[in-house]
Write a protein that holds these residues in place. Structure first.
Motif, PDB file in Angstrom:
ATOM      1  N   ALA A 116       6.467  12.832   0.265  1.00  7.13           N
ATOM      2  CA  ALA A 116       6.942  11.680  -0.227  1.00  7.13           C
ATOM      3  C   ALA A 116       5.750  10.563   0.036  1.00  7.13           C
ATOM      4  CB  ALA A 116       8.107  11.314   0.554  1.00  7.13           C
ATOM      5  N   CYS A 117       6.217   9.397  -0.006  1.00 15.06           N
ATOM      6  CA  CYS A 117       5.048   8.541   0.116  1.00 15.06           C
ATOM      7  C   CYS A 117       5.462   7.427   1.058  1.00 15.06           C
ATOM      8  CB  CYS A 117       4.959   7.414  -1.169  1.00 15.06           C
ATOM      9  SG  CYS A 117       4.513   8.548  -2.584  1.00 15.06           S
ATOM     10  N   ALA A 118       4.619   6.941   1.858  1.00 20.10           N
ATOM     11  CA  ALA A 118       5.006   5.971   2.795  1.00 20.10           C
ATOM     12  C   ALA A 118       4.376   4.461   1.981  1.00 20.10           C
ATOM     13  CB  ALA A 118       4.142   5.852   4.109  1.00 20.10           C
ATOM     14  N   PHE A 130       4.800   6.339  -7.823  1.00 19.89           N
ATOM     15  CA  PHE A 130       3.947   7.434  -7.127  1.00 19.89           C
ATOM     16  C   PHE A 130       4.805   8.481  -6.360  1.00 19.89           C
ATOM     17  CE2 PHE A 130       1.978   3.167  -7.229  1.00 19.89           C
ATOM     18  CZ  PHE A 130       0.696   3.675  -7.773  1.00 19.89           C
ATOM     19  N   GLY A 131       6.099   8.504  -6.392  1.00 18.28           N
ATOM     20  CA  GLY A 131       6.897   9.677  -5.921  1.00 18.28           C
ATOM     21  C   GLY A 131       7.974   8.595  -5.049  1.00 18.28           C
ATOM     22  N   ARG A 132       8.871   9.542  -4.603  1.00 16.00           N
ATOM     23  CA  ARG A 132       9.713   9.157  -3.690  1.00 16.00           C
ATOM     24  C   ARG A 132       9.255   8.250  -2.538  1.00 16.00           C
ATOM     25  NH1 ARG A 132      12.921  10.663   0.953  1.00 16.00           N
ATOM     26  NH2 ARG A 132      11.548  12.265   1.599  1.00 16.00           N
ATOM     27  N   VAL A 133       9.886   7.276  -2.037  1.00  9.23           N
ATOM     28  CA  VAL A 133       9.408   6.661  -0.873  1.00  9.23           C
ATOM     29  C   VAL A 133      10.117   7.105   0.353  1.00  9.23           C
ATOM     30  CG1 VAL A 133       9.506   4.292   0.317  1.00  9.23           C
ATOM     31  CG2 VAL A 133       8.820   4.197  -2.176  1.00  9.23           C
ATOM     32  N   GLY A 134       9.434   7.736   1.082  1.00 12.58           N
ATOM     33  CA  GLY A 134      10.189   8.157   2.557  1.00 12.58           C
ATOM     34  C   GLY A 134       9.878   7.641   3.649  1.00 12.58           C
ATOM     35  N   ALA A 135       8.914   6.625   3.800  1.00 15.80           N
ATOM     36  CA  ALA A 135       8.713   5.701   4.894  1.00 15.80           C
ATOM     37  C   ALA A 135       8.228   4.337   4.356  1.00 15.80           C
ATOM     38  CB  ALA A 135       7.527   6.353   5.871  1.00 15.80           C
ATOM     39  N   LEU A 136       9.012   3.373   5.409  1.00 17.03           N
ATOM     40  CA  LEU A 136       8.503   1.800   4.923  1.00 17.03           C
ATOM     41  C   LEU A 136       8.346   1.007   6.240  1.00 17.03           C
ATOM     42  CD1 LEU A 136       9.181  -0.543   2.869  1.00 17.03           C
ATOM     43  CD2 LEU A 136      11.451  -0.733   3.793  1.00 17.03           C
ATOM     44  N   ILE A 137       7.035   0.487   6.442  1.00 16.24           N
ATOM     45  CA  ILE A 137       6.388   0.142   7.515  1.00 16.24           C
ATOM     46  C   ILE A 137       6.008  -1.250   7.186  1.00 16.24           C
ATOM     47  CG2 ILE A 137       4.545   0.457   9.002  1.00 16.24           C
ATOM     48  CD1 ILE A 137       4.694   3.557   8.334  1.00 16.24           C
ATOM     49  N   GLY A 138       6.591  -2.196   8.054  1.00 15.86           N
ATOM     50  CA  GLY A 138       5.978  -3.661   8.044  1.00 15.86           C
ATOM     51  C   GLY A 138       6.859  -4.620   7.873  1.00 15.86           C
ATOM     52  N   LEU A 157       0.964  -1.372  -0.085  1.00 11.34           N
ATOM     53  CA  LEU A 157      -0.112   0.103  -0.094  1.00 11.34           C
ATOM     54  C   LEU A 157       0.920   1.140   0.060  1.00 11.34           C
ATOM     55  CD1 LEU A 157      -2.906   1.195   0.204  1.00 11.34           C
ATOM     56  CD2 LEU A 157      -2.379   1.127   2.679  1.00 11.34           C
ATOM     57  N   VAL A 158       0.600   2.209  -0.812  1.00 10.56           N
ATOM     58  CA  VAL A 158       1.310   3.425  -1.013  1.00 10.56           C
ATOM     59  C   VAL A 158       0.453   4.700  -0.477  1.00 10.56           C
ATOM     60  CG1 VAL A 158       2.438   5.014  -2.696  1.00 10.56           C
ATOM     61  CG2 VAL A 158       2.425   2.536  -3.108  1.00 10.56           C
ATOM     62  N   VAL A 159       1.003   5.205   0.538  1.00  9.43           N
ATOM     63  CA  VAL A 159       0.375   6.385   0.961  1.00  9.43           C
ATOM     64  C   VAL A 159       1.017   7.691   0.639  1.00  9.43           C
ATOM     65  CG1 VAL A 159      -0.611   7.419   3.042  1.00  9.43           C
ATOM     66  CG2 VAL A 159      -0.342   5.118   3.090  1.00  9.43           C
ATOM     67  N   ASP A 160       0.478   8.352  -0.298  1.00 10.96           N
ATOM     68  CA  ASP A 160       1.117   9.808  -0.693  1.00 10.96           C
ATOM     69  C   ASP A 160       0.816  10.856   0.237  1.00 10.96           C
ATOM     70  OD1 ASP A 160       1.877  12.161  -2.020  1.00 10.96           O
ATOM     71  OD2 ASP A 160       0.521  11.939  -3.732  1.00 10.96           O
ATOM     72  N   TYR A 161       1.833  11.417   1.031  1.00  9.41           N
ATOM     73  CA  TYR A 161       1.565  12.180   1.885  1.00  9.41           C
ATOM     74  C   TYR A 161       2.063  13.620   1.607  1.00  9.41           C
ATOM     75  CZ  TYR A 161       5.945  10.688   3.955  1.00  9.41           C
ATOM     76  OH  TYR A 161       7.473  10.256   3.862  1.00  9.41           O
ATOM     77  N   GLY A 162       2.210  13.818   0.105  1.00 12.74           N
ATOM     78  CA  GLY A 162       2.852  15.158  -0.235  1.00 12.74           C
ATOM     79  C   GLY A 162       3.996  15.294  -0.650  1.00 12.74           C
TER      80      GLY A 162
END
Ligand SMILES: [Zn+2]
Ligand SMILES: [Zn+2]
Length: 220
Positions: free
Chosen positions: A135-137, A157-165, A128-133
């Motif tokens: 960058a993306c999580a 979708f853009g730069r990946v700034g956060a990786l969770i999981g 799941l990609v979350v675009d928060y402006g």
């Protein structure tokens, strides 16, 4: 409003009132949609943890399943039986849930304006990609196709700034260079070396962990 990621099912917890169990699930609450990412292995444990964390299941707009493995999908059928919402699964997985719309995802797909599926990667798993402006999580289940492959699939979708999981046996640590935050949890085998290499961006997981993402551009 911040988008928050709250872990509701995980192998560990630091709060003895919460139940730890092998599996993963988190609630992604964004201004547009609230998504339950994976469901853990057992719907009763999932429900107990959500109750304790005061997350009302009626606020969930959609369930997103990373991959078919029981420790991610076990709670799905009982959950949507009680709370019927649309379900997103990777193409290769045919879940046994009736009476709810099931999207079997092949290619990258928008779920809302700011939430996306990477599409099925490696023939088995979506993230799941979350675009928060800025960058993306990227929220991942077990990363069976590899962290690098999942990050690559999210890059459109853009730069990946956060990786969770769950990162499973991932140990190519240089792939994480450039991230602002990494929360390796669930099945991650090399969490300690990730913490030692990236102490500034490392975040511990476990049930009850809430990670606020930076506010989305253009929202309040
Ligand atoms: Zn798995
Ligand atoms: Zn797993």
């Amino acid at each position: 409003m911040h988008t928050t990621v709250t872990i509701v099912y995980d192998n560990t917890t630091r709060d003895p009132a919460l139940l730890a169990d092998w599996g993963f699930a988190c609630v992604v609450a964004s201004p547009e949609k609230t998504v339950l990412f994976d469901t853990g292995a057992n719907a009763t444990i999932l429900q107990r943890n959500m109750d304790y964390l005061e997350i009302d299941p009626k606020t969930i707009d959609a369930v997103f399943i990373s991959h078919a493995h029981w420790d991610h999908s076990g709670g799905l059928a009982p959950f949507v039986e009680r709370f019927p919402v649309e379900v997103y699964v990777p193409r290769s997985y045919q879940p046994d849930c009736r009476d709810v719309p099931v999207h079997r995802v092949d290619n990258p797909l928008p779920i809302s304006q700011r939430l996306f599926s990477t599409g099925e990667v490696g023939g088995m798993e979506q993230a799941l990609v979350v675009d928060y402006g800025d960058a993306c999580a990227l929220i991942v289940g077990c990363s069976h196709p590899g962290v690098a492959a999942l990050m690559e699939s999210a890059a459109v979708f853009g730069r990946v700034g956060a990786l969770i999981g769950g990162l499973h046996g991932f140990n190519q640590l240089s792939v994480l260079t450039g991230l602002d935050l990494v929360c390796p949890t669930h099945c991650t085998q090399h969490g300690d070396s990730i913490r030692m290499h990236y102490p500034g961006i490392y975040r511990a997981g476990g049930v009850g962990t809430t990670i606020p993402l930076p506010p989305m551009t253009g929202s309040d």
